[in-house]
Design an enzyme around this catalytic site. Structure first.
Site, mmCIF file in Angstrom:
data_model
loop_
_atom_site.group_PDB
_atom_site.id
_atom_site.type_symbol
_atom_site.label_atom_id
_atom_site.label_comp_id
_atom_site.label_asym_id
_atom_site.label_seq_id
_atom_site.Cartn_x
_atom_site.Cartn_y
_atom_site.Cartn_z
ATOM 1 N N GLU A 178 -15.966 -31.546 -32.490
ATOM 2 C CA GLU A 178 -15.210 -30.461 -31.859
ATOM 3 C C GLU A 178 -13.878 -30.195 -32.571
ATOM 4 O O GLU A 178 -12.871 -30.824 -32.261
ATOM 5 C CB GLU A 178 -14.948 -30.766 -30.378
ATOM 6 C CG GLU A 178 -14.166 -29.653 -29.684
ATOM 7 C CD GLU A 178 -13.923 -29.883 -28.188
ATOM 8 O OE1 GLU A 178 -14.348 -30.926 -27.654
ATOM 9 O OE2 GLU A 178 -13.316 -29.019 -27.561
ATOM 10 N N LYS A 220 -19.038 -28.208 -31.733
ATOM 11 C CA LYS A 220 -18.415 -27.588 -30.547
ATOM 12 C C LYS A 220 -17.130 -26.883 -30.972
ATOM 13 O O LYS A 220 -16.072 -27.495 -31.051
ATOM 14 C CB LYS A 220 -18.121 -28.659 -29.487
ATOM 15 C CG LYS A 220 -17.378 -28.117 -28.274
ATOM 16 C CD LYS A 220 -17.427 -29.060 -27.089
ATOM 17 C CE LYS A 220 -16.569 -28.547 -25.954
ATOM 18 N NZ LYS A 220 -16.803 -29.227 -24.689
HETATM 19 P P1 13P Z 1 -13.026 -25.913 -21.894
HETATM 20 O O1 13P Z 1 -14.364 -25.234 -21.847
HETATM 21 O O2 13P Z 1 -12.297 -25.889 -20.577
HETATM 22 O O3 13P Z 1 -12.200 -25.480 -23.069
HETATM 23 O O4 13P Z 1 -13.308 -27.464 -22.090
HETATM 24 C C1 13P Z 1 -14.266 -27.864 -22.974
HETATM 25 C C2 13P Z 1 -13.878 -29.134 -23.589
HETATM 26 O O5 13P Z 1 -14.565 -30.118 -23.468
HETATM 27 C C3 13P Z 1 -12.636 -29.174 -24.385
HETATM 28 O O6 13P Z 1 -12.584 -30.373 -25.100
#
Ligand code: 13P
Length: 343
Positions: A178, A220
């Protein structure tokens, strides 16, 4: 673990019509969420809230995986079932956040580096024993003026993401990688494209150099969009087109899925934009969701910490999961919001 097994887990997470619930808010973040509804953030309140989400009947039709926080993976339902077992019994795959948060990056004012690599091999082994089958590590990239993010920040975060991803694959967990380019600021969608592009270039270079198998990861990312305070806001169609254009440049077709974060977009915007991307036609990867706020916000509000509100909160969560499932095939339409609420 053989890459084939990781690939099977990753494919199951991005199965048709399904996506991920991110319920891995750290202590500080869940405190903020509870503050917004006037509920004290005690261990029992956090447990009760997560139980509400995990026991929502029928949601497994739309939710394939849930990301848990360290405290949550060790908690149980009121009937005494450990949360990972409860999820597995509904064929929902348990995952775990393994990073230790973004901390100030040395010699780079206003930028951060995500920590948590020390001792990670042992923690991954423990989490696998507790039932986790995938993991998550979030790097945070800010956009500020013309000089932030620095290449230094992009590459140190990319390096850490790849070190984490290699260790996760070694431990038999699918790494969710991510790199979040934050949407805060007044930058244009063009600037968001440029920074997201630089970030993905760094991330996929490091992943390759550190021998991470692309078939056994999920990405992500943020969507490519105008900063929140930018006076010109790109339309949903533009966001979808620019996001796909950016990812086609950088994400190998071997990666099974891209699972977007919502990052502070409204619930319905996050759904509409995902749907617009899927409506564009076939992509090399599945395009799905891994939403925290955009799946939970209405449920959190409906719950307000009161046991008698649990059914209403579960209906709200179920509804958002169903809307995002429709977005997986590009079939979401805003009219469906009304239909499903009265259903
Ligand atoms: P949000 O969809 O609220 O941005 O959170 C996703 C997430 O896991 C951020 O690390």
């Amino acid at each position: 673990m053989a890459v084939e097994e990781l690939h099977e887990i990753a494919k199951a997470i991005v199965a048709e019509g399904k996506g991920i619930l991110a319920a891995d808010e750290s202590d500080g973040t869940i405190q903020k969420r509870f503050d917004s509804i006037g509920v004290e953030s005690t261990e029992e309140n956090r447990r009760a809230y997560r139980e509400l989400l995990f026991t929502t009947e029928g949601v497994e039709e739309y939710i394939s995986g849930v990301i848990l926080f360290d405290e949550t993976i060790r908690q149980r339902s009121s009937a005494g079932t450990p949360f990972p077992k409860l999820l597995e019994s509904k064929r929902i795959i348990p995952g775990i956040k393994v990073d230790k948060g973004a901390k100030p990056l040395a010699h780079a004012e206003g930028e951060t580096i995500t920590e948590g690599l020390d001792g990670l091999r042992d923690r991954l082994e423990e989490y696998r024993g507790l039932g986790a089958r995938f993991a998550k590590w979030r790097a945070v990239i800010s956009i500020k003026g013309d000089t932030i993010p620095s290449e230094y920040c992009v590459w140190t975060n990319a390096h850490a993401l790849a070190r984490y991803a290699a260790l996760a694959q070694e431990a038999g967990l699918v790494p969710i990688v991510e790199p979040e380019v934050l949407m805060d600021g007044d930058h244009t969608i063009e600037r968001s494209f440029e920074v997201t592009s630089r970030t993905l270039h760094g991330v996929f270079t490091e992943l390759r150099d550190q021998r991470v198998q692309p078939e056994g990861i999920l990405l992500k990312p943020n969507m490519v969009l105008s900063g929140y305070s930018c006076p010109v806001q790109a339309s949903d169609a533009e966001v979808a087109a620019e996001t796909v254009r950016c990812f086609r440049r950088h994400v190998p077709a071997a990666v099974p899925g891209i699972v977007f974060l919502s990052g502070g977009q409204s619930d319905e915007q996050a759904t509409a934009r995902l749907s617009a991307m899927n409506a564009m036609g076939e992509h090399p990867w599945q395009l799905s969701f891994s939403y925290g706020r955009a799946l939970q916000a209405p449920a959190l509000k409906a719950w307000a910490g009161k046991p008698e509100n649990v059914p209403a909160a579960q209906r709200a969560y179920y509804h958002r999961a169903k809307m995002n499932s429709a977005a997986r095939t590009g079939m979401y339409a805003p009219e469906m919001e009304r239909e499903a609420v009265t259903a």
